[in-house]
Design a protein around this motif. Structure first.
Motif, PDB file in Angstrom:
ATOM      1  N   UNK A 475       0.853  -1.191   0.000  1.00  0.00           N
ATOM      2  CA  UNK A 475       0.000   0.000   0.000  1.00  0.00           C
ATOM      3  C   UNK A 475       0.885   1.235   0.000  1.00  0.00           C
ATOM      4  N   UNK A 476       0.614   2.155  -0.933  1.00  0.00           N
ATOM      5  CA  UNK A 476       1.402   3.385  -1.044  1.00  0.00           C
ATOM      6  C   UNK A 476       0.499   4.609  -0.957  1.00  0.00           C
ATOM      7  N   UNK A 477       1.090   5.718  -0.487  1.00  0.00           N
ATOM      8  CA  UNK A 477       0.354   6.982  -0.440  1.00  0.00           C
ATOM      9  C   UNK A 477       0.157   7.498  -1.858  1.00  0.00           C
ATOM     10  N   UNK A 478      -1.073   7.823  -2.200  1.00  0.00           N
ATOM     11  CA  UNK A 478      -1.393   8.313  -3.535  1.00  0.00           C
ATOM     12  C   UNK A 478      -1.119   9.808  -3.662  1.00  0.00           C
ATOM     13  N   UNK A 479      -1.000  10.457  -2.537  1.00  0.00           N
ATOM     14  CA  UNK A 479      -0.740  11.906  -2.494  1.00  0.00           C
ATOM     15  C   UNK A 479      -0.070  12.243  -1.179  1.00  0.00           C
ATOM     16  N   UNK A 480       0.374  13.480  -1.028  1.00  0.00           N
ATOM     17  CA  UNK A 480       0.924  13.911   0.253  1.00  0.00           C
ATOM     18  C   UNK A 480      -0.189  13.911   1.296  1.00  0.00           C
ATOM     19  N   UNK A 481       0.120  13.380   2.506  1.00  0.00           N
ATOM     20  CA  UNK A 481      -0.870  13.305   3.583  1.00  0.00           C
ATOM     21  C   UNK A 481      -0.266  13.955   4.822  1.00  0.00           C
ATOM     22  N   UNK A 482      -0.834  15.053   5.308  1.00  0.00           N
ATOM     23  CA  UNK A 482      -0.278  15.733   6.485  1.00  0.00           C
ATOM     24  C   UNK A 482      -0.392  14.878   7.749  1.00  0.00           C
ATOM     25  N   UNK A 483       0.454  15.164   8.707  1.00  0.00           N
ATOM     26  CA  UNK A 483       0.435  14.460   9.993  1.00  0.00           C
ATOM     27  C   UNK A 483      -0.956  14.555  10.635  1.00  0.00           C
ATOM     28  N   UNK A 484      -1.392  13.444  11.209  1.00  0.00           N
ATOM     29  CA  UNK A 484      -2.671  13.297  11.920  1.00  0.00           C
ATOM     30  C   UNK A 484      -3.898  13.247  10.998  1.00  0.00           C
ATOM     31  N   UNK A 485      -3.698  13.356   9.681  1.00  0.00           N
ATOM     32  CA  UNK A 485      -4.815  13.195   8.753  1.00  0.00           C
ATOM     33  C   UNK A 485      -5.134  11.705   8.603  1.00  0.00           C
ATOM     34  N   UNK A 486      -6.427  11.392   8.419  1.00  0.00           N
ATOM     35  CA  UNK A 486      -6.805   9.993   8.268  1.00  0.00           C
ATOM     36  C   UNK A 486      -6.393   9.467   6.897  1.00  0.00           C
ATOM     37  N   UNK A 487      -6.042   8.190   6.865  1.00  0.00           N
ATOM     38  CA  UNK A 487      -5.643   7.519   5.633  1.00  0.00           C
ATOM     39  C   UNK A 487      -6.807   6.637   5.187  1.00  0.00           C
ATOM     40  N   UNK A 645      -3.293   6.001 -12.850  1.00  0.00           N
ATOM     41  CA  UNK A 645      -2.394   5.166 -13.650  1.00  0.00           C
ATOM     42  C   UNK A 645      -2.418   5.578 -15.116  1.00  0.00           C
ATOM     43  N   UNK A 646      -3.602   5.958 -15.607  1.00  0.00           N
ATOM     44  CA  UNK A 646      -3.706   6.379 -17.001  1.00  0.00           C
ATOM     45  C   UNK A 646      -2.831   7.578 -17.309  1.00  0.00           C
ATOM     46  N   UNK A 647      -2.719   8.498 -16.334  1.00  0.00           N
ATOM     47  CA  UNK A 647      -1.827   9.655 -16.508  1.00  0.00           C
ATOM     48  C   UNK A 647      -0.394   9.181 -16.684  1.00  0.00           C
ATOM     49  N   UNK A 648       0.034   8.255 -15.829  1.00  0.00           N
ATOM     50  CA  UNK A 648       1.411   7.766 -15.893  1.00  0.00           C
ATOM     51  C   UNK A 648       1.728   7.065 -17.201  1.00  0.00           C
ATOM     52  N   UNK A 686       7.965  12.312 -14.020  1.00  0.00           N
ATOM     53  CA  UNK A 686       6.632  12.261 -13.423  1.00  0.00           C
ATOM     54  C   UNK A 686       5.963  10.915 -13.691  1.00  0.00           C
ATOM     55  N   UNK A 687       6.164  10.383 -14.898  1.00  0.00           N
ATOM     56  CA  UNK A 687       5.589   9.075 -15.230  1.00  0.00           C
ATOM     57  C   UNK A 687       6.139   7.997 -14.311  1.00  0.00           C
ATOM     58  N   UNK A 688       7.437   8.017 -14.052  1.00  0.00           N
ATOM     59  CA  UNK A 688       8.055   7.015 -13.170  1.00  0.00           C
ATOM     60  C   UNK A 688       7.459   7.084 -11.769  1.00  0.00           C
ATOM     61  N   UNK A 689       7.295   8.315 -11.265  1.00  0.00           N
ATOM     62  CA  UNK A 689       6.756   8.487  -9.910  1.00  0.00           C
ATOM     63  C   UNK A 689       5.338   7.916  -9.830  1.00  0.00           C
ATOM     64  N   UNK A 690       4.517   8.236 -10.838  1.00  0.00           N
ATOM     65  CA  UNK A 690       3.119   7.775 -10.825  1.00  0.00           C
ATOM     66  C   UNK A 690       3.035   6.263 -10.983  1.00  0.00           C
ATOM     67  N   UNK A 691       3.780   5.722 -11.945  1.00  0.00           N
ATOM     68  CA  UNK A 691       3.666   4.289 -12.217  1.00  0.00           C
ATOM     69  C   UNK A 691       4.228   3.438 -11.094  1.00  0.00           C
ATOM     70  N   UNK A 692       5.156   3.988 -10.320  1.00  0.00           N
ATOM     71  CA  UNK A 692       5.654   3.266  -9.138  1.00  0.00           C
ATOM     72  C   UNK A 692       4.562   3.078  -8.089  1.00  0.00           C
TER      73      UNK A 692
END
Length: 713
Positions: A475-487, A645-648, A686-692
């Motif tokens: 499981x990976x973070x799809x975006x930046x998530x600030x501290x104490x924010x729910x996942x 994924x389509x963007x990547x 950017x493609x590498x970051x997204x596809x990872x």
């Protein structure tokens, strides 16, 4: 199965009281229909059969002659599964499959099948051909020492046996021996399809299989949930969890995928079949033995009668019960707040799996759960010695057979409900075509349970994504998530594929809650709001509403008839459908019309932008390729999310197309080549970051090598 449930549905629709008491009450009723169903299944068992094995082998031969290697491999494996162990047919299936492996340049798999073949009753007169193939494998792998030993072994065999065409085989061996000092071309790079990543910052000590960047939290509104314990960056790994249990999913023909190990879900070519049933294949004999000891000895007979295909989710529930039996169904009696201190055990996760919510008392129809559990219990009682064995175990929770049977039945009923609320579909990537740059199809391999991952709450717009490596979820973070924010995870109910009413219905029916995520809480966030017209007065949004003629601007409130908007947009569409040779002019006309009446992220821009981009790809105009691709990209980001994924994939494909264009001598179209190349480099990064986020590392590494190859040509 539906007929069986219908017989009991009115009496056992809801759970009133303890689930164990309810199962006991059910099991004490007349179970004749269940016993009859089982008897009918076992009367038509599928057993090993060398005649059927030979039939599948001949089907494999037909596909092999047509050079359809994948299909021939499938039928040779079927032939192997139906063959009596170590029989002539068993050996013939292995030998034929080794020929396919050799042509696929899977030399290690070819050698594996050859070694297994020699352990069978394989005809002596056919062995020279297999020996030659073995020598050729060692030559291709550049294993000179093994090759020399193999050649000596074959010469000894030819001298000791009365073989027809002995001279022909001797000539082939002499040729291979002369060639053995020639350096064979060997690609030293080997993809590691099953490499599991690690947490860069260490593993969480309180939450099993989780990163230090997350923690479990609890409150009455959200229940147990996962929050960020520190600032999380896009792409950070949050969970790497091996399935507590999984059950492979049957295909429509009541078979499993023949290229996945039944025990560990690894990709396999030279599989080893179960000794008794015809559906389970393994990496090797070791995996087969582990599976037998762990669970297959209790389920194999049922495989022969095809009962697990009909039992659906009761199959993984049965496996969960077997796993729990090892510890005597050890459980935890504590508050949810106590789970925050410790949740998860890599040695035995049953007690934490058993802490997952079942919602069984909220379910309006539990009859299917009870009936399925009763079938499993009846099968174990009448067709296996499971309960006799279990009573002899020191950790058996009950001392008499009747109480044990009903206790286990209650547990399976509960586990079915837990799986219905918490299980994950294990999906693996594959390609729909051999010439694709990216795997583009997810195939459903198994149903698994991941207790720690299950703690995440649902959102129709999640902030995590995942992929599977064998039986492990990453499981990976799809975006930046600030501290104490729910996942938030997504339970398969996504705003990009379902409207709000559909999502709310699915959440209530399947998971018994009302979704209040960021999308469901604000209608302005719904995807269909992007498909609005522009207000002529203030340029605000005028939503398109099906089956209505009027709409209002959400900004100024002005009322509009939708018919004029629709008429103009249809005119723009007709330009796209025109077969005139002057395609560019028509595309530009369509675009200009739509820019005046449609919101900038309307779905109808997608086709125009992409066709303009494709036009300039064909005409080798790199600068306009770049321009219209990025207009398409901004539209796609707004509709599907910046990290879809389509963007990547499209970023990668566009970068390759632009590089090809530049390499073919079209640099003159670029006013500032250096800046242009920097933009292309950014696209690739950017493609590498997204596809990872979506693919295991072996896939993205393959793509990196592709880009490097193109860049250096």
């Amino acid at each position: 199965m539906d007929c069986l449930v219908a017989l009991y549905i009115e009496k056992f629709k809801t759970i009133e009281g303890n689930v164990f008491e309810v199962f006991t009450k059910f099991y004490d009723t007349d179970l004749t229909p269940i016993h009859s169903w089982l008897e009918s299944q076992f009367k038509k068992k599928t057993l090993k059969n060398n005649t059927i094995s030979a039939l599948h082998r001949r089907e494999g031969n037909v596909f092999y002659a047509k050079k359809n290697l994948v299909k021939s491999l499938e039928f040779y494996t079927k032939s192997l599964c139906f063959a009596t162990p170590n029989s002539k047919e068993y050996g013939l299936a292995l030998a034929n499959r080794s020929a396919v492996s050799f042509e696929m340049r899977e030399f290690h798999n070819c050698l594996k099948d050859i070694e297994l073949c020699f352990k069978t009753n394989y005809p002596t007169d056919l062995k020279p051909k297999i020996y030659i193939r073995k020598a050729e494998c060692y030559f291709e792998l550049n294993q000179k020492e093994s090759l020399s030993e193999c050649i000596s072994e074959v010469f000894s065999f030819l001298e000791s046996e009365n073989i027809v065409d002995k001279d022909k085989f001797t000539m082939k061996l002499n040729h291979i021996e002369k060639m053995k000092n020639t350096q064979a071309k060997v690609d030293n790079y080997q993809e590691n399809f099953h490499e599991i990543p690690e947490f860069p910052d260490g593993e969480n000590k309180c939450l099993g299989y989780a990163s230090n960047k997350v923690k479990m939290s609890y409150n009455k509104n959200s229940g147990r949930h996962i929050v960020a314990s520190t600032n999380i960056r896009r792409g950070d790994i949050l969970f790497i969890e091996k399935a507590f249990i999984f059950a492979p999913v049957f295909k429509e023909n009541k078979e499993f995928y023949s290229f996945k190990c039944y025990n560990c879900l690894k990709d396999i070519i030279s599989s080893v079949p179960c000794k008794f049933c015809t559906v389970c294949v393994y990496c090797d004999e070791n995996c087969r033995d582990l599976s037998w000891q762990k669970c297959h000895k209790w389920e194999c007979y049922g495989m022969q009668a095809n009962i697990w295909f009909d039992l659906g989710i009761a199959f993984p529930a049965f496996k969960a019960m077997l796993q729990g039996a090892l510890s005597g169904f050890e459980s935890l009696e504590c508050s949810y707040e106590e789970d925050l201190k410790c949740f998860g055990d890599k040695q035995d996760n049953y007690r934490y799996f058993n802490r997952l919510l079942s919602n069984i008392y909220k379910n309006k129809n539990v009859a299917p759960y009870i009936v399925m559990a009763a079938i499993v219990i009846s099968y174990l009682e009448k067709y296996t010695n499971f309960f006799t064995w279990f009573l002899r175990q020191p950790n058996c929770p009950k001392k008499d057979l009747d109480n044990l049977i009903k206790y286990v039945g209650g547990l399976i009923t509960k586990h079915i409900a837990q799986l219905a609320c918490n299980s994950s579909t294990i999906e693996h990537w594959t390609c729909s075509s051999s010439d694709l740059l990216f795997p583009d199809v997810l195939i459903t391999i198994a149903c698994g349970i991941f207790p720690s991952v299950s703690i995440m709450n649902h959102s129709c717009r999640p902030n995590v994504t995942n992929y599977f490596i064998c039986d492990t979820i990453v499981v990976k973070a799809l975006e930046d998530i600030p501290q104490n924010e729910e996942i938030f995870n997504c339970y398969g109910i996504d705003y990009r594929g379902m409207v709000r009413e559909q999502r709310q219905y699915a959440c209530r029916k399947l998971y018994h809650f009302e979704c209040k995520c960021v999308i469901c809480s604000d209608p302005a966030n719904e995807l269909d709001m992007l498909d609005s017209y522009l207000c002529p007065k203030c340029k605000g949004l005028v939503p398109e509403i099906n089956n209505t003629v009027l709409s209002f601007c959400v900004n100024c409130g002005e009322k509009y008839h939708l018919k004029p908007f629709r008429k103009i947009n249809n005119e723009a569409q007709r330009y796209l459908e025109n077969d005139s040779p002057n395609q560019l002019e028509l595309l530009i006309k369509s675009l200009k019309i739509r820019e005046k009446i449609l919101y900038k992220h309307h779905k109808d821009f997608e086709e125009v932008y992409y066709r303009l981009y494709s036009f300039y790809v064909e005409n080798g105009d790199a600068e306009n390729m770049f321009k219209y691709f990025h207009l398409w990209l901004e539209n796609e980001k707004a509709r599907r999310g910046s990290n879809s994924r389509g963007i990547g994939t499209k970023l990668y494909e566009a970068a390759l197309a632009i590089l090809h264009c530049l390499q073919n001598g079209h640099q003159k179209n670029c006013t500032n080549l250096k800046a242009f190349l920097q933009n292309v480099e950014y696209m690739i990064k950017e493609a590498k970051i997204i596809l990872n986020l979506y693919y295991p590392s072996y896939i993205t590494s393959r793509l990196n090598r592709k880009i490097q190859f193109i860049s250096t040509k």
